[in-house]
Design a protein around this motif. Sequence first.
Motif, PDB file in Angstrom:
ATOM      1  N   GLY A 113       0.871  -1.176   0.000  1.00 54.76           N
ATOM      2  CA  GLY A 113       0.000   0.000   0.000  1.00 54.76           C
ATOM      3  C   GLY A 113       0.904   1.220   0.000  1.00 54.76           C
ATOM      4  O   GLY A 113       2.076   1.124   0.335  1.00 54.76           O
ATOM      5  N   LEU A 114       0.359   2.349  -0.378  1.00 55.32           N
ATOM      6  CA  LEU A 114       1.209   3.531  -0.523  1.00 55.32           C
ATOM      7  C   LEU A 114       1.444   4.263   0.780  1.00 55.32           C
ATOM      8  O   LEU A 114       2.347   5.075   0.886  1.00 55.32           O
ATOM      9  CB  LEU A 114       0.606   4.483  -1.548  1.00 55.32           C
ATOM     10  CG  LEU A 114       0.468   3.912  -2.966  1.00 55.32           C
ATOM     11  CD1 LEU A 114       0.094   5.015  -3.935  1.00 55.32           C
ATOM     12  CD2 LEU A 114       1.750   3.229  -3.423  1.00 55.32           C
ATOM     13  N   GLY A 115       0.631   4.002   1.796  1.00 58.81           N
ATOM     14  CA  GLY A 115       0.836   4.689   3.069  1.00 58.81           C
ATOM     15  C   GLY A 115       0.570   6.178   2.929  1.00 58.81           C
ATOM     16  O   GLY A 115       0.072   6.664   1.930  1.00 58.81           O
ATOM     17  N   ASP A 148      -3.389   0.476 -10.036  1.00 62.54           N
ATOM     18  CA  ASP A 148      -3.267   1.929  -9.845  1.00 62.54           C
ATOM     19  C   ASP A 148      -1.931   2.290  -9.203  1.00 62.54           C
ATOM     20  O   ASP A 148      -1.265   3.242  -9.627  1.00 62.54           O
ATOM     21  CB  ASP A 148      -4.410   2.447  -8.983  1.00 62.54           C
ATOM     22  CG  ASP A 148      -5.751   2.325  -9.676  1.00 62.54           C
ATOM     23  OD1 ASP A 148      -6.095   3.227 -10.441  1.00 62.54           O
ATOM     24  OD2 ASP A 148      -6.437   1.312  -9.461  1.00 62.54           O
ATOM     25  N   ASP A 149      -1.550   1.529  -8.177  1.00 58.07           N
ATOM     26  CA  ASP A 149      -0.272   1.787  -7.510  1.00 58.07           C
ATOM     27  C   ASP A 149       0.887   1.524  -8.469  1.00 58.07           C
ATOM     28  O   ASP A 149       1.861   2.281  -8.514  1.00 58.07           O
ATOM     29  CB  ASP A 149      -0.123   0.896  -6.270  1.00 58.07           C
ATOM     30  CG  ASP A 149      -1.073   1.304  -5.144  1.00 58.07           C
ATOM     31  OD1 ASP A 149      -1.778   2.330  -5.295  1.00 58.07           O
ATOM     32  OD2 ASP A 149      -1.120   0.596  -4.122  1.00 58.07           O
ATOM     33  N   PHE A 153       3.697   4.429  -9.718  1.00 57.85           N
ATOM     34  CA  PHE A 153       5.142   4.305  -9.545  1.00 57.85           C
ATOM     35  C   PHE A 153       5.878   4.382 -10.882  1.00 57.85           C
ATOM     36  O   PHE A 153       6.931   5.012 -10.985  1.00 57.85           O
ATOM     37  CB  PHE A 153       5.474   2.984  -8.838  1.00 57.85           C
ATOM     38  CG  PHE A 153       5.591   3.108  -7.343  1.00 57.85           C
ATOM     39  CD1 PHE A 153       6.799   2.903  -6.702  1.00 57.85           C
ATOM     40  CD2 PHE A 153       4.479   3.438  -6.577  1.00 57.85           C
ATOM     41  CE1 PHE A 153       6.904   3.019  -5.317  1.00 57.85           C
ATOM     42  CE2 PHE A 153       4.570   3.555  -5.199  1.00 57.85           C
ATOM     43  CZ  PHE A 153       5.785   3.350  -4.562  1.00 57.85           C
ATOM     44  N   VAL A 154       5.322   3.730 -11.900  1.00 65.79           N
ATOM     45  CA  VAL A 154       5.976   3.746 -13.221  1.00 65.79           C
ATOM     46  C   VAL A 154       5.900   5.134 -13.839  1.00 65.79           C
ATOM     47  O   VAL A 154       6.892   5.650 -14.367  1.00 65.79           O
ATOM     48  CB  VAL A 154       5.332   2.685 -14.151  1.00 65.79           C
ATOM     49  CG1 VAL A 154       5.844   2.849 -15.586  1.00 65.79           C
ATOM     50  CG2 VAL A 154       5.626   1.274 -13.653  1.00 65.79           C
ATOM     51  N   THR A 155       4.725   5.776 -13.756  1.00 66.89           N
ATOM     52  CA  THR A 155       4.526   7.106 -14.335  1.00 66.89           C
ATOM     53  C   THR A 155       5.454   8.137 -13.699  1.00 66.89           C
ATOM     54  O   THR A 155       6.016   9.001 -14.381  1.00 66.89           O
ATOM     55  CB  THR A 155       3.054   7.555 -14.165  1.00 66.89           C
ATOM     56  OG1 THR A 155       2.199   6.594 -14.781  1.00 66.89           O
ATOM     57  CG2 THR A 155       2.823   8.920 -14.800  1.00 66.89           C
ATOM     58  N   PRO A 297      -8.401   3.348  -5.074  1.00 68.26           N
ATOM     59  CA  PRO A 297      -7.554   2.217  -5.438  1.00 68.26           C
ATOM     60  C   PRO A 297      -7.405   1.226  -4.290  1.00 68.26           C
ATOM     61  O   PRO A 297      -7.314   1.603  -3.127  1.00 68.26           O
ATOM     62  CB  PRO A 297      -6.213   2.885  -5.770  1.00 68.26           C
ATOM     63  CG  PRO A 297      -6.597   4.231  -6.283  1.00 68.26           C
ATOM     64  CD  PRO A 297      -7.781   4.641  -5.449  1.00 68.26           C
ATOM     65  N   GLY A 298      -7.388  -0.032  -4.631  1.00 68.60           N
ATOM     66  CA  GLY A 298      -7.294  -1.098  -3.642  1.00 68.60           C
ATOM     67  C   GLY A 298      -8.668  -1.594  -3.262  1.00 68.60           C
ATOM     68  O   GLY A 298      -9.026  -2.744  -3.501  1.00 68.60           O
TER      69      GLY A 298
END
Length: 370
Positions: A113-115, A148-149, A153-155, A297-298
Amino acid sequence: MRIAIVLNTSWNIYNFRMNFVRALLEEGHEVHTVAPEDEYTNLLVAAGCVHHRVRMDSRGANPVKDSALIVELYAIYKKMRPDVILHYTIKPNVYGTLAASMLKIPVVNNVCGLGTVFLKDNLVSAVAIMLYKISFRFARKVFFQNPDDLKLFVTRKLVPERAVDLVPGSGIDLQKFLPMDFRRNDTFTFLMISRLITDKGVLEYIEAVKKLRAAGVNARFQVLGAMDPLHKRGIKTEVIQEWIDQGIIEYLGTTNDVRQFIQAADCIVLPSYREGTPRTLLEAASSSKPIIATDVPGCNHVVKNNFNGLLCRLKDADDLAEKMKEMAGMENATLKLFGENGRVKMETEYSESVVINKYLQTISEFKKAS
């Protein structure tokens, strides 16, 4: 192979990764666990793991303070000399990867998760995101729990695109969380399963409950999960006690086995701000329970609106209250169908075996390359 699994608690390893650990041991791998010690550490050792204690505070993010983890993990990894290290949760992902890179040990990271670093816009978040970008250059593979996560990160170029892959969270043990026969309580019962911190949407849940009680909706509103007043976004114990004393919620405390509580509820609620793949929703859906979750997301990967539950707007107590009222007013046939749809979704998309097989395949590729 000697494989290290690094997390922020031994509890987390034992409760969410144990079937994977057993699969590694059955394949003849030597499994080392790295986490702070708690009441589950001995269970890991009894299962056949070699445990290494590490000091790690799972609360909040302070890159300056947490940088000491790099030194500590470096010492552990240097002594252990694993063939591959599997990191889970934010701090092992960042600081563990930096430590492993100095020793040239390959790592596989899992972004659970992105936190809060992606929910806030401040100096600490900026430093944390920079650390992601620096550390993830050294990861051989980075698993994400929702698309989505991964895309974010890639973008933002926080991870090389060649290194990313997708897994359905930690997966769900379909044999442990079995579908439950439909039964509706005389008084419709909502259950929120979560640590009591603001990011999980606890305050929105409380506000929605107050609105429903004021409107005369006859239902029970329960909360199951640990109080964490020392957390940066934790809710003060006295505030929670006020909710209990005023009869706003029934606080069920904590448990080592959520199944009995899921079984006793009619609907599971999680108005979280953002998730990787929320474990509680996987457990609820696998148990054939309807769900209300935030359209973020999630959550919105586990819950399909009007299929296995309802989605509500982010940080919107009014909309959450409306969705809860709607759920409580549904016919038995609709509630039963939501539950059945959720179970099928878990069987087809979220089985734990999918996650375990992906990891075993990744590890076998490391073995061939060595």
